[in-house]
Design an enzyme around this catalytic site. Sequence first.
Site, PDB file in Angstrom:
ATOM      1  N   LYS A   6      -3.788  -0.803   4.377  1.00 28.44           N
ATOM      2  CA  LYS A   6      -3.280   0.538   4.681  1.00 28.44           C
ATOM      3  C   LYS A   6      -4.505   1.395   4.998  1.00 28.44           C
ATOM      4  CE  LYS A   6      -2.628   4.306   3.483  1.00 28.44           C
ATOM      5  NZ  LYS A   6      -3.250   5.450   4.198  1.00 28.44           N
ATOM      6  N   GLU A  24     -14.130   2.002  -4.988  1.00 29.00           N
ATOM      7  CA  GLU A  24     -15.392   2.561  -4.505  1.00 29.00           C
ATOM      8  C   GLU A  24     -15.106   4.019  -4.187  1.00 29.00           C
ATOM      9  OE1 GLU A  24     -17.767   4.169  -2.623  1.00 29.00           O
ATOM     10  OE2 GLU A  24     -17.977   2.744  -0.958  1.00 29.00           O
ATOM     11  N   CYS A  62     -20.070   8.253   1.337  1.00 29.09           N
ATOM     12  CA  CYS A  62     -19.918   8.315  -0.126  1.00 29.09           C
ATOM     13  C   CYS A  62     -21.266   8.339  -0.825  1.00 29.09           C
ATOM     14  CB  CYS A  62     -19.066   7.153  -0.620  1.00 29.09           C
ATOM     15  SG  CYS A  62     -19.627   5.563  -0.026  1.00 29.09           S
ATOM     16  N   GLU A  81     -18.504  16.729  -4.836  1.00 31.15           N
ATOM     17  CA  GLU A  81     -18.744  16.057  -3.553  1.00 31.15           C
ATOM     18  C   GLU A  81     -18.230  16.936  -2.408  1.00 31.15           C
ATOM     19  OE1 GLU A  81     -16.421  12.421  -2.525  1.00 31.15           O
ATOM     20  OE2 GLU A  81     -18.392  11.575  -2.112  1.00 31.15           O
TER      21      GLU A  81
HETATM   22  O1  TXE Z   1      -9.278  10.962   0.376  1.00 28.98           O
HETATM   23  P1  TXE Z   1      -8.221  10.004  -0.277  1.00 28.98           P
HETATM   24  P2  TXE Z   1      -9.070  12.164   1.419  1.00 28.98           P
HETATM   25  C1  TXE Z   1     -13.640  11.921  -0.713  1.00 28.98           C
HETATM   26  C2  TXE Z   1     -14.323  13.092  -0.043  1.00 28.98           C
HETATM   27  C3  TXE Z   1     -13.203  13.788   0.647  1.00 28.98           C
HETATM   28  C4  TXE Z   1     -12.097  13.595  -0.351  1.00 28.98           C
HETATM   29  C5  TXE Z   1     -10.699  13.739   0.154  1.00 28.98           C
HETATM   30  O2  TXE Z   1     -14.880  13.928  -1.017  1.00 28.98           O
HETATM   31  O3  TXE Z   1     -13.461  15.141   0.864  1.00 28.98           O
HETATM   32  O4  TXE Z   1     -12.293  12.288  -0.818  1.00 28.98           O
HETATM   33  O5  TXE Z   1     -10.474  12.882   1.271  1.00 28.98           O
HETATM   34  C6  TXE Z   1      -5.135   6.859   0.678  1.00 28.98           C
HETATM   35  N1  TXE Z   1      -1.963   5.998  -3.252  1.00 28.98           N
HETATM   36  N2  TXE Z   1     -13.731  10.693   0.044  1.00 28.98           N
HETATM   37  O6  TXE Z   1      -7.999  13.079   0.980  1.00 28.98           O
HETATM   38  O7  TXE Z   1      -6.983  10.719  -0.629  1.00 28.98           O
HETATM   39  C7  TXE Z   1      -5.268   7.627   1.975  1.00 28.98           C
HETATM   40  O8  TXE Z   1      -4.105   7.491   2.753  1.00 28.98           O
HETATM   41  C8  TXE Z   1      -2.550   5.145  -2.415  1.00 28.98           C
HETATM   42  C9  TXE Z   1     -14.754   9.783  -0.362  1.00 28.98           C
HETATM   43  O9  TXE Z   1      -8.924  11.600   2.769  1.00 28.98           O
HETATM   44  O10 TXE Z   1      -8.928   9.286  -1.355  1.00 28.98           O
HETATM   45  C10 TXE Z   1      -6.490   6.974   2.576  1.00 28.98           C
HETATM   46  O11 TXE Z   1      -6.127   5.741   3.168  1.00 28.98           O
HETATM   47  N3  TXE Z   1      -3.371   5.516  -1.423  1.00 28.98           N
HETATM   48  C11 TXE Z   1     -14.629   8.475   0.261  1.00 28.98           C
HETATM   49  C12 TXE Z   1      -7.372   6.716   1.356  1.00 28.98           C
HETATM   50  O12 TXE Z   1      -6.483   6.720   0.249  1.00 28.98           O
HETATM   51  C13 TXE Z   1      -3.615   6.828  -1.272  1.00 28.98           C
HETATM   52  C14 TXE Z   1     -14.040   8.344   1.589  1.00 28.98           C
HETATM   53  C15 TXE Z   1      -8.459   7.738   1.104  1.00 28.98           C
HETATM   54  O13 TXE Z   1      -7.873   8.991   0.916  1.00 28.98           O
HETATM   55  C16 TXE Z   1      -3.034   7.795  -2.119  1.00 28.98           C
HETATM   56  C17 TXE Z   1     -13.005   9.323   1.854  1.00 28.98           C
HETATM   57  C18 TXE Z   1      -2.176   7.330  -3.145  1.00 28.98           C
HETATM   58  N4  TXE Z   1      -1.573   8.158  -4.006  1.00 28.98           N
HETATM   59  C19 TXE Z   1     -12.914  10.466   1.115  1.00 28.98           C
HETATM   60  N5  TXE Z   1      -3.452   9.017  -1.732  1.00 28.98           N
HETATM   61  C20 TXE Z   1     -15.683   7.439  -0.023  1.00 28.98           C
HETATM   62  N6  TXE Z   1     -15.786   6.973  -1.267  1.00 28.98           N
HETATM   63  O14 TXE Z   1     -16.374   6.989   0.875  1.00 28.98           O
HETATM   64  C21 TXE Z   1      -4.272   8.832  -0.669  1.00 28.98           C
HETATM   65  N7  TXE Z   1      -4.366   7.511  -0.377  1.00 28.98           N
END
Ligand code: TXE
Length: 494
Positions: free
Chosen positions: A178, A253, A287, A387
Amino acid sequence: MSPAMNFIDGAWRPATAGTLRNVINPADGSVLAQVADSTVEDTRLAIAAARRAFYEIGTWRRMSGAKRAALLYKVADVIQADAGRLAEVDCLDNGKPLREAQADVDDAVACFRYYAGLIGKPQGGVYEVPDGFGEMHAYAMHEPVGVCGLITPWNYPLLMATWKLAPALAAGNSVVLKPSELTPLSAIELFKIFEKVGLPPGTANLVLGTGPAAGQELAASDQVDMITFTGSTRTGQVIATQAVGNLKKVGLELGGKSPNIIFADADFEGAVEWAMIGVFFNQGQVCSAGSRILIEESLKDRFVERLAQRARGMRIGPGLTNPDIGAIVSQAQLDKVLGFIDRARASGARVVCGGRRHVADGCERGYFVEPTVIDGCTPDMEIVREEVFGPAVSIQTFRTEQEAITMANDTRYGLAGGVFTSDGARALRVMKELRAGITWINCYNPTFNEAPWGGYKMSGYGRDLGVNGLLEYQQVKQVNINLHPGPVGWYAQA
Ligand code: TXE
């Protein structure tokens, strides 16, 4: 262009509810594509297909490692042959500079090749065991975990999918991916490649949609044996909680707030440029970003002046024009980044350069943020603790090595950290004290398929990449063989 669909059981299928979602080009806000917007029903179909492929049909998991490797090498070859187009897909979808998207594609090719190679190497072990029950031969073998749910973020769309797909498939698992709803396009291309090279149906499934609607079921379902996730710490916590139901294996991660420690004896220009790579690469949406610069007090003014000068010189523009800084991934993320900068200003920090939305030179309708350097930060400020995930770096000073270490570790995160100094012993001392899973000395952000990647503390657990990355998608079975079948004389003969 017709809407992109889910790939389930070897076939392209629309979402069961028939709904679609727009994918936006962050460089100008236009609609790039329409894709399936899945619900839990679609995810269940994908999970069922993956289960059938693994548990009932078993073609992929029973295939020799050499044959699986041959298919994964083909995947790498096809990606490489189409590298230019794939780089453009991620560049348009994510907003990143073209050369960075090209590097991602090259890394993805190398990652598929790395795990194709690794699956053929010796694994497990043979053990000398006591002979209390007679002479035994004992060994351990590695097996796939089963059905793996993979949830990936938007900052490295093709690469994050590859970091998970390549080892999971090499190990013989069935998978459901996904990808982020913001950047699904390169994953769709990757699954077209899986179809082309002839991965057995149901082995690799793709579900497009949001996290709560389509992703969460991968964490919650008792039909899934493992979930790996890269994304925010908050969502990681939700996933870990959901995964408890059937005690599935979990790899996370997550976010970071990584310190970049610069001592006064460091190579000056080198430290400046690596610090830029640390926090401006991919618009700071990394990240491991070195988003907290901790600098020895005596060097601070000179360093900040030079860093700001270099930051002001960075070219901002749409990814396809190959700028230094491309677009932030979405309007929401743009607002979030600008909000952090505004609140830093309001709390008394000094924005030395940048700090605003960039709306000139062809960037008028896109989501661009100027590279931003924020001085005068104190440990309690939000800009130091949270972050940002954008091109903004906070500056703090230290006087002693111990003070630098204490400040560096003063965070709930533990993903990465950097040390710049020409004193080799000090570099090693400080590196050893950092409570972080990834450290760099006199460089920042280079990443290798060969070396494990992951965090300490609230940056998650489990590792992507390297041998550890393959082990995540395997479980170990112990095998004990009695070399002399027959009664052992433990119980009295009746
Ligand atoms: O992240 P999400 P978002 C951090 C970064 C950013 C913040 C928000 O600080 O500003 O996260 O970004 C899926 N069950 N990082 O909102 O929600 C979602 O569809 C299952 C750090 O985009 O974590 C996507 O595929 N899945 C980071 C993925 O999770 C769920 C990289 C990431 O989204 C879900 C990105 C749920 N309940 C953002 N809710 C890194 N570590 O590199 C969301 N998703």
